[in-house]
Write a protein that holds these residues in place. Structure first.
Motif, PDB file in Angstrom:
ATOM      1  N   VAL A 240      60.308  13.299  43.726  1.00 25.78           N
ATOM      2  CA  VAL A 240      61.011  13.313  42.384  1.00 25.78           C
ATOM      3  C   VAL A 240      60.261  12.640  41.515  1.00 25.78           C
ATOM      4  O   VAL A 240      60.124  11.266  41.641  1.00 25.78           O
ATOM      5  CB  VAL A 240      62.481  12.176  43.455  1.00 25.78           C
ATOM      6  N   PRO A 253      75.058  12.890  35.667  1.00 26.14           N
ATOM      7  CA  PRO A 253      75.574  14.452  36.162  1.00 26.14           C
ATOM      8  C   PRO A 253      76.271  14.224  37.618  1.00 26.14           C
ATOM      9  O   PRO A 253      76.141  13.970  38.279  1.00 26.14           O
ATOM     10  CB  PRO A 253      74.558  15.113  36.520  1.00 26.14           C
ATOM     11  N   ARG A 257      76.541  17.220  47.524  1.00 25.79           N
ATOM     12  CA  ARG A 257      76.309  16.138  48.310  1.00 25.79           C
ATOM     13  C   ARG A 257      75.004  16.611  49.012  1.00 25.79           C
ATOM     14  O   ARG A 257      75.093  16.522  49.183  1.00 25.79           O
ATOM     15  CB  ARG A 257      76.761  15.055  48.297  1.00 25.79           C
ATOM     16  N   GLU A 270      61.884  11.008  47.298  1.00 25.48           N
ATOM     17  CA  GLU A 270      61.308   9.645  47.377  1.00 25.48           C
ATOM     18  C   GLU A 270      61.260   9.956  45.676  1.00 25.48           C
ATOM     19  O   GLU A 270      60.717  10.828  45.437  1.00 25.48           O
ATOM     20  CB  GLU A 270      59.809   9.144  47.976  1.00 25.48           C
ATOM     21  N   GLY A 271      61.495   8.789  45.213  1.00 26.19           N
ATOM     22  CA  GLY A 271      61.394   8.701  42.802  1.00 26.19           C
ATOM     23  C   GLY A 271      59.453   8.867  43.321  1.00 26.19           C
ATOM     24  O   GLY A 271      59.270   7.407  44.162  1.00 26.19           O
ATOM     25  N   LEU A 272      58.451   8.503  41.850  1.00 26.96           N
ATOM     26  CA  LEU A 272      57.508   7.888  41.624  1.00 26.96           C
ATOM     27  C   LEU A 272      57.220   7.954  40.457  1.00 26.96           C
ATOM     28  O   LEU A 272      57.823   8.756  39.527  1.00 26.96           O
ATOM     29  CB  LEU A 272      56.564   9.557  42.789  1.00 26.96           C
TER      30      LEU A 272
ATOM     31  N   ASP B 226      77.942   6.149  46.872  1.00 23.62           N
ATOM     32  CA  ASP B 226      77.595   6.395  45.525  1.00 23.62           C
ATOM     33  C   ASP B 226      77.070   4.898  44.339  1.00 23.62           C
ATOM     34  O   ASP B 226      76.215   5.066  43.650  1.00 23.62           O
ATOM     35  CB  ASP B 226      78.583   7.098  44.788  1.00 23.62           C
ATOM     36  N   PHE B 229      73.846   2.880  45.652  1.00 23.88           N
ATOM     37  CA  PHE B 229      72.800   4.070  44.597  1.00 23.88           C
ATOM     38  C   PHE B 229      72.242   3.325  43.186  1.00 23.88           C
ATOM     39  O   PHE B 229      71.179   3.546  42.691  1.00 23.88           O
ATOM     40  CB  PHE B 229      73.009   5.286  44.377  1.00 23.88           C
ATOM     41  N   LYS B 258      71.960  11.872  42.496  1.00 20.94           N
ATOM     42  CA  LYS B 258      71.506  10.362  42.253  1.00 20.94           C
ATOM     43  C   LYS B 258      69.906  10.682  42.256  1.00 20.94           C
ATOM     44  O   LYS B 258      68.823   9.183  42.701  1.00 20.94           O
ATOM     45  CB  LYS B 258      71.448  10.188  44.000  1.00 20.94           C
ATOM     46  N   LEU B 262      66.244   7.910  41.115  1.00 25.47           N
ATOM     47  CA  LEU B 262      65.406   7.524  42.248  1.00 25.47           C
ATOM     48  C   LEU B 262      63.703   7.320  41.547  1.00 25.47           C
ATOM     49  O   LEU B 262      63.103   6.511  41.653  1.00 25.47           O
ATOM     50  CB  LEU B 262      65.317   8.539  43.448  1.00 25.47           C
TER      51      LEU B 262
END
Lengths: 332, 332
Positions: A240, A253, A257, A270-272, B226, B229, B258, B262
């Motif tokens: 992400v 937003p 799900r 995974e966020g980066l 939710d 997170f 979500k 992240l």
């Protein structure tokens, strides 16, 4: 000199009202700093986050401040032993004719390797983001199907090409025929989906990614991402990187799900942020320069002329005006 | 003998209409199999997925089939050299008075280590799920705050205690005062939130996890998830083990997106299935047995009496009737 100041916080989609071009004093470099005549400045989607009055990974801009961003330019005055007037450098500067750069954070640019704007794109932050986001988070394996959203942007176009070098099937989402043609005809993507020509992204992926999705590099979010998640293979990896579809949202937003989908696939999401990879920036730069120099990876910049048009260039990011990296030419 | 058959696929929340108790022939073991008199059988939330007519990680049950699940029982007839009549074993059997087990997948149970029902809970699949899900996916570090949803269930109660052994602050969500008291007073959780006593899970977490959340072990999904997170710390890890809040959904559930969260946290969200860890099951069993034997980890089972009440025991999982592992006693 002229410099863009932050005039007001936008609600929803930003407008020109957030920007104010003022005559101001040319700044003076202190010890360890460089005064640079800006040739090109970078506008990037993440800057929308800095317009909010809330802490996030990038400090919020204060109303009245000079806007900040990546620049390439020529050293006019150096207060650091490693640089002299005339050197071409890139670093974190301002939306202005002259910027003061921290020399320790700046880097030399070599116009023999690539034109100056490339140092704000494939040889700059977006290129490094693509490099680490794909290779470290996405972990592409030969034969994997890699899907990229925002594929014709600075990051996405690099991600797709690195994935091709790694032996992957690559599918990109982009918003015009010119972009999708660039991806498939020039950059070697196996397929490109014009998301403005279909609402059924899932069906488009059934065609373009018939063996499912092993790596998803997400710059966009929203319905494209919703569709890709339904196609994730066992052990899929999702990087992400950006969620430009949501940067202008004023409310949180909502959407389908996704966590229930992750159990069967055992996918990893995974966020980066590229700055986490700072200790290895040299590695990325060396590789990217080699790939660019050899022609293994292509790149493109969309250049808007004139500092006065920098806000338009920024706003254009949200309507997809750019192909490749969006930059602003401030001076020759 | 009596055996429960799958009578019809439920829509939404299952009812007793999906179950049919029939008199049937006692099965005959083939080479490599064991005929077992079932003492206890396991009902588990994942079985709801097997009621759907769609491929997922567990094969769907066919209407008319005998229902399948984990059992503990006594070998009556062995067609495998490693086992003899009278041995106590656990393995994959049926909702029936007698089951045929594949001996290679079965394991001995030792009533001196723990009572038989524990082999369907902390010393069975739920315990292994907790062990690998927390330690491999969650990667808890001393001082981390670990939040667990479904914390008073078989998996959640084990997760929280292993996290405590690893030096973490542990917060559990559960649905009754009896459960939250068990978590904090008996199991050593630092805090427990009764999610039926508040709608503002975020505020409850502000109190219970004042330093944010480093590891979230999710058995539930929905509004609890939710809220968690929004509290994820930098480099947080989310283990998606179950989503019981959504197992009865007929439409794709919607909720707050979500992925935008992240990026700032660089959190990692990963789905898990315990069977992926099969090569290391012996390690988990050895450690869990040691912790149980030494009293380092406590466990509890909720026992429903009689095979005839197995469907009620299963349905009770969705209303949170169980504390710890829900089992059915089929025979003494």
């Amino acid at each position: 000199m002229r410099a863009w100041h932050f005039a007001e916080r936008p609600e929803g989609e930003p407008t020109l009202d957030s920007f104010d071009l003022r005559e101001t004093e040319r700044p003076t470099p202190r010890h360890g700093e460089l005064l640079v005549r800006v040739r090109y400045l970078s506008v990037d989607p993440y800057m929308r986050g800095r317009m909010r009055d809330s802490e996030s990974y990038a400090d919020p801009w204060d109303v009245g401040d000079v806007l900040r961003g990546g620049v390439v330019g020529e050293v006019v005055e150096s207060e650091h032993d490693g640089y002299a007037a005339g050197d071409l450098v890139t670093g974190r500067g301002t939306w202005a004719e002259y910027s003061v750069l921290d020399a320790d954070e700046a880097a030399r640019v070599d116009p023999d390797v690539a034109d100056l704007p490339a140092y704000l794109g494939i040889l700059g932050m977006p290129g490094r983001t693509a490099y680490f986001g794909l290779l470290d988070v996405g972990d592409p394996q030969p034969g994997d199907t890699v899907v990229v959203s925002g594929a014709a942007g600075a990051v996405g176009s690099t991600v797709g090409q690195i994935a091709k070098l790694n032996g992957c099937r690559v599918v990109g989402f982009a918003g015009t025929e010119e972009k999708t043609s660039w991806l498939t005809d020039d950059l070697g993507f196996d397929a490109a989906i014009n998301y403005k020509q279909t609402d059924d992204y899932r069906a488009a992926l059934d065609d373009a990614a018939p063996e499912g999705v092993d790596v998803y590099f997400d710059n966009v979010g929203g319905p494209i991402t919703d569709a890709v998640f339904t196609k994730l293979n066992l052990d899929a990896r999702v990087a992400v990187c950006g969620q430009i579809a949501h940067y202008n949202d004023e409310e949180v937003p909502t959407g389908p799900r996704k966590l229930p989908l992750l159990i069967a696939s055992r996918a990893k999401v995974e966020g980066l942020l590229v700055r986490d990879y700072a200790p290895r920036f040299d590695v990325a730069r060396e590789r990217l320069e080699r790939w660019v120099a050899s022609g293994a990876i292509d790149h493109r910049e969309t250049v808007v002329e004139g500092l006065e048009n920098a806000p338009d260039a920024f706003l254009g990011l949200f309507s997809g005006d750019n192909i490749g990296k969006q930059v602003v030419r401030v001076a020759e």
